[in-house]
Motif scaffolding. Structure first.
Motif, PDB file in Angstrom:
ATOM      1  N   ASN A 382       0.987  -1.256  -0.041  1.00 39.51           N
ATOM      2  CA  ASN A 382      -0.080  -0.092   0.080  1.00 39.51           C
ATOM      3  C   ASN A 382       0.916   1.355  -0.037  1.00 39.51           C
ATOM      4  O   ASN A 382       0.268   2.372  -0.445  1.00 39.51           O
ATOM      5  N   ILE A 383       2.086   1.213   0.514  1.00 33.38           N
ATOM      6  CA  ILE A 383       2.763   2.369   0.915  1.00 33.38           C
ATOM      7  C   ILE A 383       3.974   2.605  -0.258  1.00 33.38           C
ATOM      8  O   ILE A 383       4.547   3.311  -0.328  1.00 33.38           O
ATOM      9  N   ARG A 384       4.500   1.263  -0.471  1.00 37.38           N
ATOM     10  CA  ARG A 384       6.011   1.197  -1.381  1.00 37.38           C
ATOM     11  C   ARG A 384       5.942   2.077  -2.351  1.00 37.38           C
ATOM     12  O   ARG A 384       6.792   2.909  -2.652  1.00 37.38           O
ATOM     13  N   ASN A 385       4.995   1.943  -3.337  1.00 41.43           N
ATOM     14  CA  ASN A 385       4.999   2.765  -4.554  1.00 41.43           C
ATOM     15  C   ASN A 385       5.103   4.270  -4.463  1.00 41.43           C
ATOM     16  O   ASN A 385       5.479   4.999  -5.230  1.00 41.43           O
ATOM     17  N   LEU A 386       4.103   4.522  -3.431  1.00 47.06           N
ATOM     18  CA  LEU A 386       3.912   5.900  -3.096  1.00 47.06           C
ATOM     19  C   LEU A 386       5.539   6.680  -2.760  1.00 47.06           C
ATOM     20  O   LEU A 386       5.582   7.698  -3.342  1.00 47.06           O
ATOM     21  N   ALA A 387       6.171   5.869  -2.050  1.00 50.00           N
ATOM     22  CA  ALA A 387       7.387   6.724  -1.439  1.00 50.00           C
ATOM     23  C   ALA A 387       8.442   6.415  -2.760  1.00 50.00           C
ATOM     24  O   ALA A 387       9.266   7.319  -2.822  1.00 50.00           O
ATOM     25  N   ALA A 388       8.435   5.336  -3.333  1.00 46.76           N
ATOM     26  CA  ALA A 388       9.222   5.204  -4.251  1.00 46.76           C
ATOM     27  C   ALA A 388       9.480   5.911  -5.471  1.00 46.76           C
ATOM     28  O   ALA A 388      10.429   6.344  -6.291  1.00 46.76           O
ATOM     29  N   HIS A 389       8.056   6.221  -6.187  1.00 44.63           N
ATOM     30  CA  HIS A 389       7.907   6.753  -7.057  1.00 44.63           C
ATOM     31  C   HIS A 389       7.206   8.055  -7.420  1.00 44.63           C
ATOM     32  O   HIS A 389       7.148   8.617  -8.547  1.00 44.63           O
ATOM     33  N   GLU A 390       6.765   8.749  -6.289  1.00 41.52           N
ATOM     34  CA  GLU A 390       6.238   9.974  -6.318  1.00 41.52           C
ATOM     35  C   GLU A 390       6.882  10.933  -5.391  1.00 41.52           C
ATOM     36  O   GLU A 390       7.525  10.581  -4.263  1.00 41.52           O
ATOM     37  N   ILE A 391       6.997  12.348  -5.955  1.00 42.35           N
ATOM     38  CA  ILE A 391       7.418  13.336  -4.920  1.00 42.35           C
ATOM     39  C   ILE A 391       6.292  13.852  -4.205  1.00 42.35           C
ATOM     40  O   ILE A 391       5.422  14.279  -4.328  1.00 42.35           O
ATOM     41  N   VAL A 392       6.587  13.193  -2.840  1.00 38.67           N
ATOM     42  CA  VAL A 392       5.173  13.352  -1.959  1.00 38.67           C
ATOM     43  C   VAL A 392       5.725  13.365  -0.549  1.00 38.67           C
ATOM     44  O   VAL A 392       6.527  13.044  -0.199  1.00 38.67           O
ATOM     45  N   SER A 393       4.805  14.329   0.462  1.00 38.77           N
ATOM     46  CA  SER A 393       5.301  14.370   1.621  1.00 38.77           C
ATOM     47  C   SER A 393       4.693  13.272   2.399  1.00 38.77           C
ATOM     48  O   SER A 393       3.282  12.686   2.200  1.00 38.77           O
ATOM     49  N   VAL A 394       5.652  12.473   3.043  1.00 34.93           N
ATOM     50  CA  VAL A 394       5.042  11.115   3.751  1.00 34.93           C
ATOM     51  C   VAL A 394       5.130  11.584   5.335  1.00 34.93           C
ATOM     52  O   VAL A 394       6.065  11.697   5.861  1.00 34.93           O
ATOM     53  N   THR A 395       4.074  11.457   5.882  1.00 38.23           N
ATOM     54  CA  THR A 395       3.951  11.755   7.393  1.00 38.23           C
ATOM     55  C   THR A 395       3.356  10.574   8.175  1.00 38.23           C
ATOM     56  O   THR A 395       2.946   9.665   7.395  1.00 38.23           O
ATOM     57  N   GLU A 396       3.213  10.630   9.362  1.00 40.75           N
ATOM     58  CA  GLU A 396       2.667   9.703  10.299  1.00 40.75           C
ATOM     59  C   GLU A 396       1.262   9.488   9.967  1.00 40.75           C
ATOM     60  O   GLU A 396       0.567   8.653   9.843  1.00 40.75           O
ATOM     61  N   GLU A 397       0.482  10.646   9.430  1.00 41.15           N
ATOM     62  CA  GLU A 397      -0.895  10.536   9.202  1.00 41.15           C
ATOM     63  C   GLU A 397      -0.992   9.649   7.871  1.00 41.15           C
ATOM     64  O   GLU A 397      -1.777   9.138   7.450  1.00 41.15           O
ATOM     65  N   THR A 398      -0.069  10.098   6.821  1.00 43.22           N
ATOM     66  CA  THR A 398      -0.113   9.428   5.739  1.00 43.22           C
ATOM     67  C   THR A 398      -0.162   7.965   5.723  1.00 43.22           C
ATOM     68  O   THR A 398      -0.742   7.210   5.315  1.00 43.22           O
ATOM     69  N   ILE A 399       0.809   7.578   6.480  1.00 47.71           N
ATOM     70  CA  ILE A 399       1.189   6.166   6.802  1.00 47.71           C
ATOM     71  C   ILE A 399       0.098   5.559   7.411  1.00 47.71           C
ATOM     72  O   ILE A 399      -0.643   4.455   7.041  1.00 47.71           O
ATOM     73  N   VAL A 400      -0.603   5.840   8.216  1.00 46.59           N
ATOM     74  CA  VAL A 400      -2.036   5.525   8.896  1.00 46.59           C
ATOM     75  C   VAL A 400      -2.947   5.556   7.988  1.00 46.59           C
ATOM     76  O   VAL A 400      -3.785   4.445   7.804  1.00 46.59           O
ATOM     77  N   ALA A 401      -3.046   6.484   7.095  1.00 46.74           N
ATOM     78  CA  ALA A 401      -4.292   6.425   6.408  1.00 46.74           C
ATOM     79  C   ALA A 401      -4.132   5.395   5.045  1.00 46.74           C
ATOM     80  O   ALA A 401      -5.301   4.930   4.605  1.00 46.74           O
ATOM     81  N   LEU A 402      -2.852   4.968   4.703  1.00 50.95           N
ATOM     82  CA  LEU A 402      -2.804   4.279   3.678  1.00 50.95           C
ATOM     83  C   LEU A 402      -2.565   2.683   4.128  1.00 50.95           C
ATOM     84  O   LEU A 402      -2.872   2.029   3.265  1.00 50.95           O
ATOM     85  N   THR A 403      -2.074   2.458   5.155  1.00 48.84           N
ATOM     86  CA  THR A 403      -1.901   1.146   5.695  1.00 48.84           C
ATOM     87  C   THR A 403      -2.983   0.741   6.769  1.00 48.84           C
ATOM     88  O   THR A 403      -3.114  -0.514   7.142  1.00 48.84           O
ATOM     89  N   GLY A 404      -3.340   1.389   7.631  1.00 46.24           N
ATOM     90  CA  GLY A 404      -4.314   1.345   8.702  1.00 46.24           C
ATOM     91  C   GLY A 404      -3.451   1.173   9.909  1.00 46.24           C
ATOM     92  O   GLY A 404      -3.808   0.721  10.892  1.00 46.24           O
ATOM     93  N   PHE A 405      -2.208   1.155   9.911  1.00 46.81           N
ATOM     94  CA  PHE A 405      -1.116   1.115  10.986  1.00 46.81           C
ATOM     95  C   PHE A 405      -0.312   2.248  11.234  1.00 46.81           C
ATOM     96  O   PHE A 405       0.192   2.824  10.283  1.00 46.81           O
ATOM     97  N   SER A 406      -0.053   2.559  12.391  1.00 48.25           N
ATOM     98  CA  SER A 406       0.904   3.578  12.617  1.00 48.25           C
ATOM     99  C   SER A 406       2.538   3.191  12.351  1.00 48.25           C
ATOM    100  O   SER A 406       2.566   1.886  12.125  1.00 48.25           O
ATOM    101  N   SER A 407       3.225   4.003  12.283  1.00 49.44           N
ATOM    102  CA  SER A 407       4.611   3.384  11.761  1.00 49.44           C
ATOM    103  C   SER A 407       5.349   2.761  12.882  1.00 49.44           C
ATOM    104  O   SER A 407       6.037   1.828  12.813  1.00 49.44           O
TER     105      SER A 407
END
Length: 448
Positions: A382-407
């Motif tokens: 759910n999150i690998r491609n986001l960080a690998a292929h896009e210029i995007v800000s990844v925050t704790e909130e982003t991680i929870v929203a995309l994976t359902g888990f906190s970091s």
């Protein structure tokens, strides 16, 4: 000019103590260091003594004659100076005088500051001046022959007799001088910054700052910073070299075949602590592929190297599934069953975490392990491609929203996966970076 210059307040036991018949600090420094120039700083009382019997010049001249050398003198007269206890006065006056002296010096000259003669305010003024670090100099402290406070006796002072009786005139006199290592405020501040970088796991910055400090300040800990920096880079060759040099073992998992996985996971956790979420997310895939493979071998007795082809490309090993090697095996059956349910065919290709998950699901009977594998694999997907292929800000909130888990939960699941690998890891091993930091800070405190 290669000159040695001594700046010295003149004190109560100078030039020779009438109570122990040894050099006072001023004369003893001249005996040991043989300066070409001596700058004498005299208050009213000392000037009165000099005018009474020429005691300071007399002894300095006799010493120079004994050592077969010439000495230049400069006397700083402070006849109006009677309040010899005022620190502020001496600090400013010494600063002005030494600034003027430095204008006459070049890089080959050495300035000595006598911090054993004079009043406490004079000694403190020189020490603080050196601590601020405006004028590089050597602080010289002279111990008394009795290793205790000198008594000041001026009545009936006979300089000629005292010179003749002076025990330090003997060839085998004891050198009582000590060069005091007084770190400058700038260097003290740098060490405080180093400590902050260490506690923030920023060993590169800590080491860079340590490189700007004098070697004598960093002897105890610079190699440990180098070790920590190599460790965070996963440069185990350099880590081993520094462990051998420092004799400090900070890696809890030491088997070369296992520590790379554990140290990589520790590195991931550091990124999390520093809130470097993009790097944390990017680091998930390489580790879980390796962990899934190790768990598959440990728990299900399946070594995927038995079912793949290998070759080296650009110095790296590439592996891909071999249908021929899979043929007739339990692994092939698992793949066929999985893809048949999806009306697809297993095409082989490079080895990915999804393939290992399929095998673990099909071969393991441990329900908790399979749930753990599914959750970690879901996070990666759910999150690998986001960080690998896009210029995007990844925050704790982003991680929870995309994976359902906190970091933190993701990291906890990765730690739990290690319980299935057969690698012996105690709970306290996960604190090994903090324990290493404690060791570094302890070594830094040696100089304090």
């Amino acid at each position: 000019m290669n000159q040695t210059i001594l700046f010295t307040p003149v004190g109560g036991t100078d030039p020779i103590s009438s109570t122990n018949i040894h050099d006072g600090s001023m004369l003893h420094i001249c005996r040991v260091y043989q300066p070409q120039k001596v700058i004498l700083y005299m208050s009213k009382e000392m000037l009165d003594n000099q005018e009474k019997d020429n005691r300071y010049r007399y002894c300095l001249d006799r010493l120079a004659q004994m050592q077969n050398r010439k000495v230049e003198y400069e006397v700083i007269e402070r006849r109006e100076l009677t309040k010899v206890h005022e620190f502020d006065y001496f600090y400013q006056d010494f600063r002005d005088i030494i600034s003027r002296v430095y204008q006459t010096m070049d890089e080959t000259d050495t300035l000595l500051l006598n911090i054993s003669s004079g009043t406490p305010a004079m000694k403190s003024g020189l020490a603080v001046l050196q601590t601020i670090g405006e004028f590089p100099a050597k602080l010289i402290q002279v111990a008394t022959p009795e290793k205790r406070i000198n008594e000041h006796v001026h009545k009936d002072y006979d300089v000629v007799t005292l010179w003749e009786l002076n025990e330090d005139n003997a060839e085998n006199y004891e050198n009582r001088c000590k060069e005091v290592q007084c770190p400058t405020l700038a260097n003290i501040k740098k060490e405080e910054i180093i400590k902050k970088h260490v506690l923030a796991y920023n060993y590169s910055a800590a080491f860079d700052i340590a490189e700007t400090l004098p070697d004598e300040m960093t002897t105890e800990y610079k190699d440990l910073l180098k070790l920590a920096y190599a460790r965070v880079l996963l440069d185990f060759k350099s880590v081993d070299k520094m462990i051998e040099k420092t004799k400090i073992q900070c890696l809890p998992v030491r088997s070369s075949s296992q520590r790379k996985y554990f140290e990589y996971a520790l590195n991931m956790e550091l990124r999390l602590k520093k809130e470097e979420y993009v790097d944390f997310v990017r680091s998930i895939t390489p580790l879980i592929v390796d962990l899934f493979e190790i768990i598959l071998k440990k728990q299900c007795k399946i070594d995927i190297n038995d079912y793949c082809n290998k070759k080296r490309e650009d110095g790296k090993e590439r592996r891909w599934w071999s249908k021929r090697k899979l043929e007739g095996t339990r692994a092939e059956e698992v793949f066929k069953e999985y893809y048949a349910e999806k009306n697809k065919e297993f095409l082989g290709g490079d080895i990915y975490s999804i393939h290992l998950k399929i095998l673990l699901d099909g071969l393991s009977e441990d329900a908790h392990l399979k749930e753990l594998i599914a959750n970690v694999r879901s996070v990666e997907e759910n999150i690998r491609n986001l960080a690998a292929h896009e210029i995007v800000s990844v925050t704790e909130e982003t991680i929870v929203a995309l994976t359902g888990f906190s970091s933190e939960k993701i990291m906890a699941m990765i730690k739990e996966l290690f319980n299935y690998t057969g690698i012996s890891i105690r709970k306290e091993y996960w604190n090994s970076y903090d324990e290493m930091n404690t060791e570094i800070l302890k070594k830094m405190s040696v100089n304090e």
